[in-house]
Design a protein around this motif. Structure first.
Motif, PDB file in Angstrom:
ATOM      1  N   ARG A 124     -22.088 -54.357  31.265  1.00 25.81           N
ATOM      2  CA  ARG A 124     -21.770 -53.537  30.077  1.00 25.81           C
ATOM      3  C   ARG A 124     -20.462 -54.054  29.496  1.00 25.81           C
ATOM      4  O   ARG A 124     -19.404 -53.451  29.716  1.00 25.81           O
ATOM      5  CB  ARG A 124     -21.620 -52.067  30.475  1.00 25.81           C
ATOM      6  CG  ARG A 124     -22.920 -51.414  30.850  1.00 25.81           C
ATOM      7  CD  ARG A 124     -22.777 -49.898  30.891  1.00 25.81           C
ATOM      8  NE  ARG A 124     -23.966 -49.295  31.441  1.00 25.81           N
ATOM      9  CZ  ARG A 124     -24.193 -49.145  32.733  1.00 25.81           C
ATOM     10  NH1 ARG A 124     -23.274 -49.508  33.611  1.00 25.81           N
ATOM     11  NH2 ARG A 124     -25.314 -48.596  33.162  1.00 25.81           N
ATOM     12  N   PRO A 125     -20.533 -55.146  28.757  1.00 26.71           N
ATOM     13  CA  PRO A 125     -19.303 -55.829  28.340  1.00 26.71           C
ATOM     14  C   PRO A 125     -18.356 -54.980  27.501  1.00 26.71           C
ATOM     15  O   PRO A 125     -17.161 -55.230  27.479  1.00 26.71           O
ATOM     16  CB  PRO A 125     -19.806 -57.040  27.554  1.00 26.71           C
ATOM     17  CG  PRO A 125     -21.227 -56.763  27.250  1.00 26.71           C
ATOM     18  CD  PRO A 125     -21.745 -55.832  28.282  1.00 26.71           C
ATOM     19  N   ASN A 126     -18.900 -53.942  26.808  1.00 26.39           N
ATOM     20  CA  ASN A 126     -18.031 -53.097  25.977  1.00 26.39           C
ATOM     21  C   ASN A 126     -17.326 -52.005  26.780  1.00 26.39           C
ATOM     22  O   ASN A 126     -16.428 -51.344  26.268  1.00 26.39           O
ATOM     23  CB  ASN A 126     -18.854 -52.404  24.890  1.00 26.39           C
ATOM     24  CG  ASN A 126     -19.348 -53.368  23.851  1.00 26.39           C
ATOM     25  OD1 ASN A 126     -18.597 -54.205  23.369  1.00 26.39           O
ATOM     26  ND2 ASN A 126     -20.628 -53.279  23.514  1.00 26.39           N
ATOM     27  N   GLU A 127     -17.783 -51.779  28.006  1.00 25.65           N
ATOM     28  CA  GLU A 127     -17.352 -50.560  28.707  1.00 25.65           C
ATOM     29  C   GLU A 127     -16.464 -50.800  29.922  1.00 25.65           C
ATOM     30  O   GLU A 127     -16.213 -49.890  30.701  1.00 25.65           O
ATOM     31  CB  GLU A 127     -18.589 -49.749  29.109  1.00 25.65           C
ATOM     32  CG  GLU A 127     -19.298 -49.206  27.887  1.00 25.65           C
ATOM     33  CD  GLU A 127     -20.647 -48.606  28.214  1.00 25.65           C
ATOM     34  OE1 GLU A 127     -20.680 -47.553  28.844  1.00 25.65           O
ATOM     35  OE2 GLU A 127     -21.660 -49.217  27.835  1.00 25.65           O
ATOM     36  N   GLU A 128     -15.986 -52.038  30.063  1.00 26.13           N
ATOM     37  CA  GLU A 128     -15.150 -52.347  31.241  1.00 26.13           C
ATOM     38  C   GLU A 128     -13.838 -51.579  31.215  1.00 26.13           C
ATOM     39  O   GLU A 128     -13.406 -51.028  32.218  1.00 26.13           O
ATOM     40  CB  GLU A 128     -14.864 -53.853  31.304  1.00 26.13           C
ATOM     41  CG  GLU A 128     -16.023 -54.678  31.801  1.00 26.13           C
ATOM     42  CD  GLU A 128     -16.423 -54.362  33.243  1.00 26.13           C
ATOM     43  OE1 GLU A 128     -15.577 -53.909  34.037  1.00 26.13           O
ATOM     44  OE2 GLU A 128     -17.610 -54.553  33.559  1.00 26.13           O
ATOM     45  N   LEU A 129     -13.187 -51.539  30.057  1.00 26.68           N
ATOM     46  CA  LEU A 129     -11.877 -50.880  30.000  1.00 26.68           C
ATOM     47  C   LEU A 129     -12.022 -49.391  30.281  1.00 26.68           C
ATOM     48  O   LEU A 129     -11.249 -48.809  31.049  1.00 26.68           O
ATOM     49  CB  LEU A 129     -11.220 -51.110  28.630  1.00 26.68           C
ATOM     50  CG  LEU A 129      -9.793 -50.573  28.518  1.00 26.68           C
ATOM     51  CD1 LEU A 129      -8.848 -51.338  29.441  1.00 26.68           C
ATOM     52  CD2 LEU A 129      -9.281 -50.634  27.088  1.00 26.68           C
ATOM     53  N   ARG A 130     -13.029 -48.778  29.662  1.00 26.08           N
ATOM     54  CA  ARG A 130     -13.253 -47.349  29.871  1.00 26.08           C
ATOM     55  C   ARG A 130     -13.401 -47.052  31.366  1.00 26.08           C
ATOM     56  O   ARG A 130     -12.789 -46.138  31.896  1.00 26.08           O
ATOM     57  CB  ARG A 130     -14.522 -46.915  29.124  1.00 26.08           C
ATOM     58  CG  ARG A 130     -14.955 -45.517  29.498  1.00 26.08           C
ATOM     59  CD  ARG A 130     -15.752 -44.862  28.419  1.00 26.08           C
ATOM     60  NE  ARG A 130     -17.131 -45.284  28.388  1.00 26.08           N
ATOM     61  CZ  ARG A 130     -18.013 -44.789  27.511  1.00 26.08           C
ATOM     62  NH1 ARG A 130     -17.632 -43.898  26.620  1.00 26.08           N
ATOM     63  NH2 ARG A 130     -19.244 -45.193  27.518  1.00 26.08           N
ATOM     64  N   SER A 131     -14.195 -47.872  32.024  1.00 27.24           N
ATOM     65  CA  SER A 131     -14.442 -47.642  33.447  1.00 27.24           C
ATOM     66  C   SER A 131     -13.164 -47.890  34.262  1.00 27.24           C
ATOM     67  O   SER A 131     -12.802 -47.092  35.127  1.00 27.24           O
ATOM     68  CB  SER A 131     -15.628 -48.516  33.853  1.00 27.24           C
ATOM     69  OG  SER A 131     -15.440 -49.063  35.091  1.00 27.24           O
ATOM     70  N   SER A 167      -8.631 -58.712  15.846  1.00 24.21           N
ATOM     71  CA  SER A 167     -10.021 -59.197  15.874  1.00 24.21           C
ATOM     72  C   SER A 167     -10.921 -58.006  16.153  1.00 24.21           C
ATOM     73  O   SER A 167     -10.455 -56.962  16.619  1.00 24.21           O
ATOM     74  CB  SER A 167     -10.169 -60.264  16.958  1.00 24.21           C
ATOM     75  OG  SER A 167     -11.020 -59.836  17.991  1.00 24.21           O
ATOM     76  N   LEU A 168     -12.206 -58.169  15.866  1.00 23.99           N
ATOM     77  CA  LEU A 168     -13.142 -57.063  16.137  1.00 23.99           C
ATOM     78  C   LEU A 168     -14.103 -57.433  17.250  1.00 23.99           C
ATOM     79  O   LEU A 168     -15.185 -56.902  17.334  1.00 23.99           O
ATOM     80  CB  LEU A 168     -13.931 -56.724  14.875  1.00 23.99           C
ATOM     81  CG  LEU A 168     -13.284 -55.792  13.876  1.00 23.99           C
ATOM     82  CD1 LEU A 168     -14.254 -55.474  12.748  1.00 23.99           C
ATOM     83  CD2 LEU A 168     -12.796 -54.501  14.522  1.00 23.99           C
ATOM     84  N   LYS A 169     -13.676 -58.360  18.100  1.00 30.62           N
ATOM     85  CA  LYS A 169     -14.582 -58.825  19.148  1.00 30.62           C
ATOM     86  C   LYS A 169     -14.515 -57.888  20.362  1.00 30.62           C
ATOM     87  O   LYS A 169     -14.145 -56.724  20.240  1.00 30.62           O
ATOM     88  CB  LYS A 169     -14.263 -60.280  19.466  1.00 30.62           C
ATOM     89  CG  LYS A 169     -14.616 -61.182  18.270  1.00 30.62           C
ATOM     90  CD  LYS A 169     -14.655 -62.641  18.614  1.00 30.62           C
ATOM     91  CE  LYS A 169     -13.279 -63.197  18.808  1.00 30.62           C
ATOM     92  NZ  LYS A 169     -13.251 -64.630  19.033  1.00 30.62           N
ATOM     93  N   LEU A 170     -14.842 -58.438  21.526  1.00 29.26           N
ATOM     94  CA  LEU A 170     -15.017 -57.583  22.704  1.00 29.26           C
ATOM     95  C   LEU A 170     -13.791 -56.782  23.123  1.00 29.26           C
ATOM     96  O   LEU A 170     -13.921 -55.672  23.634  1.00 29.26           O
ATOM     97  CB  LEU A 170     -15.460 -58.449  23.886  1.00 29.26           C
ATOM     98  CG  LEU A 170     -16.942 -58.465  24.174  1.00 29.26           C
ATOM     99  CD1 LEU A 170     -17.186 -59.232  25.468  1.00 29.26           C
ATOM    100  CD2 LEU A 170     -17.473 -57.044  24.326  1.00 29.26           C
ATOM    101  N   LEU A 171     -12.602 -57.336  22.909  1.00 32.23           N
ATOM    102  CA  LEU A 171     -11.408 -56.583  23.333  1.00 32.23           C
ATOM    103  C   LEU A 171     -11.290 -55.308  22.500  1.00 32.23           C
ATOM    104  O   LEU A 171     -11.052 -54.216  23.032  1.00 32.23           O
ATOM    105  CB  LEU A 171     -10.147 -57.447  23.206  1.00 32.23           C
ATOM    106  CG  LEU A 171     -10.087 -58.653  24.164  1.00 32.23           C
ATOM    107  CD1 LEU A 171      -8.917 -59.561  23.801  1.00 32.23           C
ATOM    108  CD2 LEU A 171      -9.972 -58.198  25.624  1.00 32.23           C
ATOM    109  N   ALA A 172     -11.491 -55.438  21.187  1.00 31.22           N
ATOM    110  CA  ALA A 172     -11.421 -54.253  20.324  1.00 31.22           C
ATOM    111  C   ALA A 172     -12.558 -53.284  20.654  1.00 31.22           C
ATOM    112  O   ALA A 172     -12.359 -52.058  20.688  1.00 31.22           O
ATOM    113  CB  ALA A 172     -11.487 -54.672  18.853  1.00 31.22           C
ATOM    114  N   SER A 173     -13.755 -53.813  20.932  1.00 30.87           N
ATOM    115  CA  SER A 173     -14.885 -52.938  21.306  1.00 30.87           C
ATOM    116  C   SER A 173     -14.556 -52.165  22.571  1.00 30.87           C
ATOM    117  O   SER A 173     -14.876 -50.977  22.684  1.00 30.87           O
ATOM    118  CB  SER A 173     -16.148 -53.746  21.580  1.00 30.87           C
ATOM    119  OG  SER A 173     -16.481 -54.505  20.481  1.00 30.87           O
ATOM    120  N   ASN A 174     -13.926 -52.839  23.534  1.00 37.48           N
ATOM    121  CA  ASN A 174     -13.548 -52.159  24.772  1.00 37.48           C
ATOM    122  C   ASN A 174     -12.541 -51.042  24.500  1.00 37.48           C
ATOM    123  O   ASN A 174     -12.617 -49.975  25.109  1.00 37.48           O
ATOM    124  CB  ASN A 174     -12.959 -53.158  25.777  1.00 37.48           C
ATOM    125  CG  ASN A 174     -14.007 -53.676  26.728  1.00 37.48           C
ATOM    126  OD1 ASN A 174     -14.258 -53.102  27.778  1.00 37.48           O
ATOM    127  ND2 ASN A 174     -14.670 -54.758  26.342  1.00 37.48           N
TER     128      ASN A 174
END
Ligand SMILES: Nc1ncnc2c1ncn2[C@@H]1O[C@H](COP(=O)(O)OP(=O)(O)OP(=O)(O)O)[C@@H](O)[C@H]1O
Ligand SMILES: [Mg+2]
Length: 277
Positions: free
Chosen positions: A113-120, A139-146
């Protein structure tokens, strides 16, 4: 409220446009929320690590566990990543580092779940801090999504004097909508106008457009002022540099309004000091 039942408000400061005031807003709001009596964690998710350079006691290149290792490592990383002491009292930090670039690639390739690592990874911190501010990269890539997937609220700083200040805003809103599929309660707090000057037509025009685009403006606009840059050089907040400067006053009032809205702690002493100023 006991430590066990605490649930931090997690505010992502997002805009993929570079240099619009994300780090400045993160650091100054963090400082003000802390002055109001809240325990505050800043998460630096930017490979440029400007927030870390601003308030960190250790240079980003020397930090053993940054947000990059937190994202790609196992669940034991969080206590190692949180630096309790920074140059601002009451504010803790998870540093950014250049390794975030590689971490973003790794997440894409390896995480289920590449978008949800930070949340977890942040879950235990959410139970301890009153407020967590996430400084995003441009940027709006994965870091921002996280950041958006981990957040309860979003603030979008906009450079008010820049005619291209709203360029790409639709993409940002699309990203927020997309992340709401996995984080349905994510709430837009509004656009925060930075370097605002009400004598400039461009600023007024942009304010109107930003309100239309994002649905609301935050209740304070931040003026241009030298206290902002001085604060970064002196590793403090605008309040720490010159409490009577316009940006310091505006960040104080913004933080007080947000603290009330988000049911964070509000210190009577700070309010009394403000009333007397
Ligand atoms: N109110 C202000 N008055 C004067 N200078 C400001 C103000 N707000 C921000 N700046 C300056 O503008 C520059 C960009 O601000 P900041 O670093 O906060 O933007 P950013 O969105 O985090 O940038 P990036 O996208 O590179 O991460 C910095 O040099 C900062 O000191
Ligand atoms: Mg920044």
């Amino acid at each position: 409220m006991s430590e066990e039942t605490k649930k931090a408000k997690v505010i992502a400061i997002v805009n993929h446009k570079g240099g619009c005031g994300k780090t400045t807003s993160t650091v100054n709001l963090a400082s003000e929320f802390a002055r109001q009596g809240n325990s505050v964690l800043v998460v630096d998710l930017d490979p440029q690590a400007n927030a870390t350079l601003h308030i960190g006691n250790t240079h980003p290149s020397k930090v053993p566990v940054s947000s990059a290792e937190l994202l790609t490592g196992d669940d034991s990383m969080l206590p190692l990543a949180v630096q309790e002491e920074t140059t601002i009292e009451g504010v803790s930090l998870i540093s950014g580092s250049l390794a975030l670039g590689k971490a973003e690639d790794e997440l894409k390739d390896l995480s289920p779940r590449p978008n949800e690592e930070l949340r977890s990874k942040l879950q235990p911190a959410i139970a301890v801090f009153d407020v967590i501010l996430i400084d995003c990269p441009p940027s709006l890539k994965l870091l921002a999504s996280n950041a958006l997937a981990a957040a309860t609220h979003v603030i979008v700083p906009i450079e008010a004097g820049d005619q291209y200040g709203l360029y790409g805003a639709e993409d940002l809103l699309k990203k927020v909508t997309q992340i709401r599929r996995i984080n349905p309660d994510l709430e837009m707090l509004g656009a925060l106008l930075i370097k605002y000057d009400d004598r400039q037509t461009i600023c007024k025009l942009l304010a109107g457009q930003a309100e239309k685009t994002f649905g609301k403006l935050l209740p304070e606009k931040i003026s241009q002022g030298t206290a902002v840059q001085k604060a970064a050089v002196l590793k403090t907040s605008t309040h720490g540099v010159d409490r009577s400067s316009k940006p310091a006053r505006q960040f104080r009032q913004l933080a007080a309004a947000l603290a009330k809205q988000l049911q964070l702690k509000v210190s009577d002493d700070v309010l009394a000091e403000e009333a007397a100023a």
